[in-house]
Enzyme design. Sequence first.
Site, PDB file in Angstrom:
ATOM      1  N   SER A  90      -8.428  -1.644  -4.916  1.00 25.04           N
ATOM      2  CA  SER A  90      -7.868  -0.925  -6.056  1.00 25.04           C
ATOM      3  C   SER A  90      -8.969  -0.151  -6.798  1.00 25.04           C
ATOM      4  CB  SER A  90      -7.131  -1.904  -6.964  1.00 25.04           C
ATOM      5  OG  SER A  90      -6.343  -1.224  -7.922  1.00 25.04           O
ATOM      6  N   ASP A 135       3.319   1.489  -2.525  1.00 25.72           N
ATOM      7  CA  ASP A 135       2.474   0.987  -3.617  1.00 25.72           C
ATOM      8  C   ASP A 135       3.063   1.432  -4.955  1.00 25.72           C
ATOM      9  OD1 ASP A 135       0.391   0.470  -5.482  1.00 25.72           O
ATOM     10  OD2 ASP A 135      -1.105   0.645  -3.906  1.00 25.72           O
ATOM     11  N   HIS A 180       0.938  -3.211  -3.655  1.00 28.23           N
ATOM     12  CA  HIS A 180      -0.424  -2.939  -4.117  1.00 28.23           C
ATOM     13  C   HIS A 180      -1.332  -4.093  -3.731  1.00 28.23           C
ATOM     14  CE1 HIS A 180      -3.595  -1.041  -6.320  1.00 28.23           C
ATOM     15  NE2 HIS A 180      -3.800  -2.135  -7.022  1.00 28.23           N
TER      16      HIS A 180
END
Length: 337
Positions: free
Chosen positions: A146, A272, A300
């Site tokens: 991320s 996502d 995610h």
Amino acid sequence: MSDFAPTGLLQNPHTQSILASTSLRRLRIYPQARAMLNTSKSVILDCGDGHQLLGEYSAQGKRSKGLITLIHGWEGHSQSSYMLSAGGTLFNAGYDIFRLNLRDHGPSHHLNRELFNSARIEEVLGAIQTIHKTYPQQWQFLAGFSLGGNFALRIAAKAKEAGIHLQQTIGICPVVDPAKTMNALETGWWVYHKYFVNKWQKSLKKKIRYYPELGYKDELLKLKTLREMNNYFVPNHTPFPCAEDYFEAYNITGDALNSLSSATHIIATQDDPIILAEDFSRLPSNNEFLHIETKQYGGHCGFIKNYQLDSWLDGRLVELINLTRFPSGHPSNPPQP
């Protein structure tokens, strides 16, 4: 290439995103991470200009295949479930592991007076330089999740200039366009927005206990949304006059990755809820060093492949890194970097 084909509820992006960090998942992770954790030692890194970052190093000894540095996502840390899961799997595959905490993440709020912000790339570059100097290996890898994936990709783009030699960098669901990601958090499922507001506020409260002179204690009580928090903290605690300029500072679209000089791989998902799949079309398509792998499912940073909560991603990371070391498939005759 390994396929990722979850079934039933595991095709739901929210199920994937949440399961990856649940307590049940941690119970599943600890046995595979035990060997890594048993050898782990905390390290404070000198990152230059008086800045310090905290990390955890796990060494194989003489039999090591190389060193992999892992960077967590926003408000994660070196003990996050996905860091333990990936780190444990990669350690068991024969690699040394360094799990790096970004500033003000994990138990590191006391190390630096100024607040964390995502544009602080120089201190993370300094951390990687120190890690490689302190734990030299012929094979050096970098992976991030991320926001950590965003940092990893920016480091890969600056590696040659900074004298950092990386065999491969992997970004897992990396932040591409920060402004769009923040908008997705603000306008999407309220659970994600609430989660990050709570985590950020908790971190800021911890920080001001160490540095009350930062002076935002009373103001923090009034801030209830990510937008309000950004609009206060960006002009008051970063070099940027507004949130828009701040987000642009770590946006990796356009030519930001044109200077890549080593193998770089992105693993993303079409579903996502935080990092929009359309953002990846804005990355350079003609860069020989960049490869983007997109899965239909996974949410995610989820990639849970079955109801035993096993991770497809962990095996894929081992596969990608081993393939870099042994592209011919013959470990007895590895190529020279």
